[in-house]
Design an enzyme around this catalytic site. Structure first.
Site, PDB file in Angstrom:
ATOM      1  N   TRP A  62      49.794 -40.764 -63.924  1.00  0.00           N
ATOM      2  CA  TRP A  62      50.105 -41.934 -63.097  1.00  0.00           C
ATOM      3  C   TRP A  62      50.570 -43.115 -63.941  1.00  0.00           C
ATOM      4  CZ3 TRP A  62      51.558 -41.031 -58.515  1.00  0.00           C
ATOM      5  CH2 TRP A  62      51.032 -39.945 -57.819  1.00  0.00           C
TER       6      TRP A  62
ATOM      7  N   ASP B 106      46.206 -50.483 -61.938  1.00  0.00           N
ATOM      8  CA  ASP B 106      46.285 -49.526 -60.833  1.00  0.00           C
ATOM      9  C   ASP B 106      44.869 -49.007 -60.603  1.00  0.00           C
ATOM     10  OD1 ASP B 106      46.586 -47.362 -59.158  1.00  0.00           O
ATOM     11  OD2 ASP B 106      48.201 -46.410 -60.298  1.00  0.00           O
TER      12      ASP B 106
ATOM     13  N   LYS C  67      42.007 -43.006 -50.642  1.00  0.00           N
ATOM     14  CA  LYS C  67      40.886 -42.434 -51.389  1.00  0.00           C
ATOM     15  C   LYS C  67      39.592 -43.144 -50.988  1.00  0.00           C
ATOM     16  CE  LYS C  67      44.465 -41.552 -54.688  1.00  0.00           C
ATOM     17  NZ  LYS C  67      44.676 -40.125 -54.522  1.00  0.00           N
TER      18      LYS C  67
HETATM   19  N1  PMP Z   1      48.282 -44.241 -58.867  1.00  0.00           N
HETATM   20  C1  PMP Z   1      47.250 -43.400 -58.846  1.00  0.00           C
HETATM   21  C2  PMP Z   1      46.175 -43.557 -59.879  1.00  0.00           C
HETATM   22  C3  PMP Z   1      47.176 -42.397 -57.875  1.00  0.00           C
HETATM   23  O1  PMP Z   1      46.135 -41.566 -57.858  1.00  0.00           O
HETATM   24  C4  PMP Z   1      48.206 -42.297 -56.914  1.00  0.00           C
HETATM   25  C5  PMP Z   1      48.183 -41.267 -55.814  1.00  0.00           C
HETATM   26  N2  PMP Z   1      47.377 -40.205 -55.982  1.00  0.00           N
HETATM   27  C6  PMP Z   1      49.274 -43.193 -56.981  1.00  0.00           C
HETATM   28  C7  PMP Z   1      49.267 -44.158 -57.962  1.00  0.00           C
HETATM   29  C8  PMP Z   1      50.395 -43.137 -56.009  1.00  0.00           C
HETATM   30  O2  PMP Z   1      49.955 -43.565 -54.771  1.00  0.00           O
HETATM   31  P1  PMP Z   1      50.844 -43.380 -53.474  1.00  0.00           P
HETATM   32  O3  PMP Z   1      51.092 -41.924 -53.294  1.00  0.00           O
HETATM   33  O4  PMP Z   1      50.008 -43.971 -52.392  1.00  0.00           O
HETATM   34  O5  PMP Z   1      52.114 -44.131 -53.700  1.00  0.00           O
END
Ligand code: PMP
Length: 360
Positions: free
Chosen positions: A102, A172, A196
């Site tokens: 991520w 994040d 989550k």
């Molecule tokens: N950052 C993290 C740490 C994540 O776990 C996720 C999704 N699992 C995201 C960003 C992306 O989120 P989204 O799919 O809601 O855009």
């Protein structure tokens, strides 16, 4: 009705109490004759829910007044772009810490807007460890330092805050928000998508110190301008009404469960239960360095990789589902968000010990 324990990483398990309330209110929200699925975002009814969600989030996380709290669309993924667009101003560079999947996604997106200085990269450990700050190379001309507090796939979590030379921090918190105490005042901007610990997909929370926002570059779509969203109190566009309503319920639920202090203790215990099984023998392999083991997402493999399919199938047949690792990683991953009861983690731990015994 049989509910299973859903260890999926997100969209993830919700507390049964929340689901029951949603079901009970679904056809007719509090004698309004209207479902929340049909509710206008400018109605008194929705505005009260929206205000309550914000007040509860502020209370739970201790968010001071100088921070705006926004409820937006677009996922955390859109914040990968909105953070640089709204914080860079005249600066040309930003610092990023790469701890895995991520972070790398955030870095890739930011490169479209600025020179990204990767202050630390977990590549030498295969993204299973976090380099000590003494080894980080921070560009002091950068507008901020971005990091992913918990890597949802890799299971690497910061248990400390990387405060460096007064550099504004962007975090994040998608997969750990509300799982433990966080000192919001240490951050310039925090973002987290909701699916989550905050409810269902379609909603992203942004917490930002107003004085650190800078004008977006000309030509930027107004939807990406955080100041527009602040001015409109998160109603610049029609918001995800139902997801916001579920988030409000999640926040109320968390308060009735004892708020963040109690959640922190529950999550500490839940993670410890599972790591104890992983550490008890060589049957299971936990790749992550002990100092940065995630409380929320626990990836592991079986020493004998060929047994993983049987492990996942047998677990599912016993009501322990969503345990397959991310499609990019394989293996097994247990996600232990707030809604996962301790009984679910005990059931998984017991299953793992039993599976090991049966195959030894
Ligand atoms: N950052 C993290 C740490 C994540 O776990 C996720 C999704 N699992 C995201 C960003 C992306 O989120 P989204 O799919 O809601 O855009």
């Amino acid at each position: 009705m049989t509910r299973v324990y859903n260890f999926g990483a997100g969209p993830a398990m919700l507390p049964e109490a929340v689901l029951r309330e949603v079901r009970q209110e679904l056809l007719d929200y509090k004698d309004s004759g209207i479902s929340m699925l049909e509710m206008g975002h400018r109605t008194e009814t929705f505005r009260a829910i929206a205000a309550q969600a914000q007040a509860d989030l502020r209370e739970l996380m201790g968010i001071p007044d100088e921070y705006a709290v926004l409820f937006l669309h677009g996922g955390a993924t859109l914040q990968f772009a909105m953070a640089p667009l709204n914080l860079l101003g005249s600066r040309r560079a930003a610092n990023y810490v790469n701890t895995g999947y991520w972070s790398a996604r955030a870095i890739r997106e930011a490169r479209g807007f600025c020179a990204v200085n990767v202050a630390a990269d977990g590549d030498t450990s295969g993204y299973t460890d976090i380099l000590p700050v003494s080894g980080w190379r921070v560009d002091t001309t950068g507008a901020y330092l971005h990091y992913t507090v918990n890597e949802t796939i890799g299971g690497v979590e910061f248990h400390w805050i990387p405060q460096i030379q007064g550099m504004p921090l962007v975090a994040d918190m998608t997969s750990m928000i509300l799982s433990r105490a966080v000192d919001v005042t240490r951050y310039a901007l925090i973002y987290a998508s909701a699916q989550k610990n905050l409810g269902i997909a379609g909603l992203t929370v942004v917490i930002v110190r107003r004085d650190l926002l800078r004008p977006v570059p000309s030509g930027t779509p107004s939807m990406l301008d955080l100041r527009e969203h602040i001015k409109a109190d998160s109603l610049f566009t029609t918001p995800p009404v139902f997801a916001w309503y579920v988030a409000a319920k999640m926040l109320t639920w968390l308060k009735t469960e004892g708020g963040i202090p109690a959640a922190t203790e529950r999550n500490r215990r839940k993670a410890a239960l599972l790591y104890a099984v992983l550490d008890a023998s060589g049957f299971y392999v936990s790749p992550v360095a002990h100092t940065c083991r995630s409380w929320m997402n626990i990836p592991f493999t079986l020493a004998e990789r060929g047994l993983e399919t049987a492990f996942l199938q047998q677990a599912a047949s016993e009501g322990l589902v969503g345990l397959a690792g991310h499609r990019t990683a394989g293996g097994v991953r247990a996600s232990l968000y707030n809604a996962m009861p301790e009984a679910g983690v005990r059931a998984l731990a017991e299953f793992m010990r039993e599976f090991e015994r049966s195959r030894a």
